[in-house]
Write an enzyme that holds these catalytic residues in place. Structure first.
Site, PDB file in Angstrom:
ATOM      1  CD  GLU A  42     -22.345 -30.575 -26.414  1.00 35.32           C
ATOM      2  OE1 GLU A  42     -22.320 -29.355 -26.701  1.00 35.32           O
ATOM      3  OE2 GLU A  42     -22.271 -31.000 -25.252  1.00 35.32           O
ATOM      4  CE  LYS A 122     -20.024 -31.561 -22.177  1.00 39.26           C
ATOM      5  NZ  LYS A 122     -21.073 -30.672 -22.724  1.00 39.26           N
ATOM      6  CB  CYS A 167     -19.298 -28.848 -25.452  1.00 34.58           C
ATOM      7  SG  CYS A 167     -19.770 -27.108 -25.325  1.00 34.58           S
TER       8      CYS A 167
END
Ligand code: CDT
Length: 305
Positions: A42, A122, A167
């Site tokens: 990430e 995300k 993540c």
């Protein structure tokens, strides 16, 4: 064969060219190990700046990429094409396309010709938006990023179906399941996870356990390979967990980094292994009972799945 290219800390002052140089070195190692695709973490191009507070908009924007590829990331695409290798890249995206500035924590899939074939922004942003002066470091993703607006997509790639999460998404079963419902066979997940959780230090001793627990269960319950790739080590005073790993649809961890720095691991990811679970234990069409999940939601007033 899939490679995970873990990255050690990136200094706040380390520019994109130096980072891209490190990434190209990792890419060449991945190719030498026989990989078809290499996965980076990430926000792989910079230090993980949400750990610091600033109100200076220009300073924030400097951590983001306006173009992908841009002049500083083009060498990564060129090298991938030269090597005939696909890659997964996490980066911070500044989108000004609609005449309005938006910032996302983004990842892309790039094929062996250097073409971007998939993009994800995300969705589960951890942390807080306000400065916490008392905290040893910040977790300001809610300040610097918008919630992703592209959903969890899946794309045909490398002989199968590939999806991405980023993540904190890996801690939420829904992330994997939405991909599993689209038949994802490979799920790429970059992460930047501090060892210390300032809001809940009692969780610290379990950081690596939870990292593996959520990715192993996500892999098994959705018959997918999961490629978890860390930015690791002591970065500007924040110690981050390492443990990049490749997890089979059996839930077994088949390859794992052993350092806190730049390191490549590979695994032969046999997609038939996932098919074997998808057609039996986790045959969604035959065994999922969605109508009952909705009945439970109606009875209890819980948030619908
Ligand atoms: N980058 C990122 O999403 N990090 C978070 C830290 C939250 S602390 C539990 C993570 O879930 O790893």
């Amino acid at each position: 064969m899939i490679a995970a290219a873990q990255m050690g800390p990136i200094a706040r002052t380390q520019g994109r060219p130096a980072v891209v140089h490190r990434m190209i070195d990792l890419m060449r190692q991945a190719k030498a190990l026989g990989a078809q695709v290499v996965a980076y973490p990430e926000a792989a191009l910079t230090a993980f700046f949400p750990h610091w507070f600033t109100e200076d908009e220009d300073e924030v924007d400097a951590w983001f990429e306006r173009d992908m590829p841009g002049p500083q990331t083009q060498p990564l695409f060129d090298e991938a094409r030269r090597l005939g290798l696909g890659f997964h890249l996490g980066y911070c995206e500044l989108d000004v396309s609609a005449g309005q500035k938006r910032r996302f924590n983004t990842s892309i899939l790039v094929d062996a010709s250097g073409r971007i074939i998939g993009k994800y922004r995300k969705i589960h942003l951890p942390g807080h938006a306000e400065h916490r002066a008392e905290s040893p470091f910040q977790n300001l993703e809610k300040r610097y990023f918008e919630v992703g607006d592209l959903g969890f997509g899946a794309w045909q790639a490398w002989g199968g179906v590939a999806g991405m999460i980023i993540c904190n998404d890996r801690r939420w079963p829904e992330s994997y399941r939405v991909l599993g419902l689209q038949g994802a066979e490979m799920i790429f997940c970059g992460y930047n996870t501090p060892v210390h959780h300032p809001g809940a230090p009692e969780h610290d001793r379990l950081g690596q356990f939870h990292n593996e627990l959520c990715m192993q269960s996500g892999a098994y319950q959705n018959s997918a390979w999961v490629i978890g790739v860390a930015k690791a080590g002591l970065e500007e005073g924040v110690d981050m967990i390492a443990g990049s790993c490749i997890i089979a649809p059996t839930g077994e961890l088949v390859a794992r980094c052993s350092s806190n720095g730049d390191e490549v691991i590979v695994a032969r990811c046999d997609l038939d292994l996932g098919r074997s679970y998808r057609e039996t234990t986790f045959n969604f069409a035959r065994h999922r009972r969605t109508e009952h999940y909705h009945m439970i939601v109606e009875r209890t007033g819980a948030t619908p799945p």
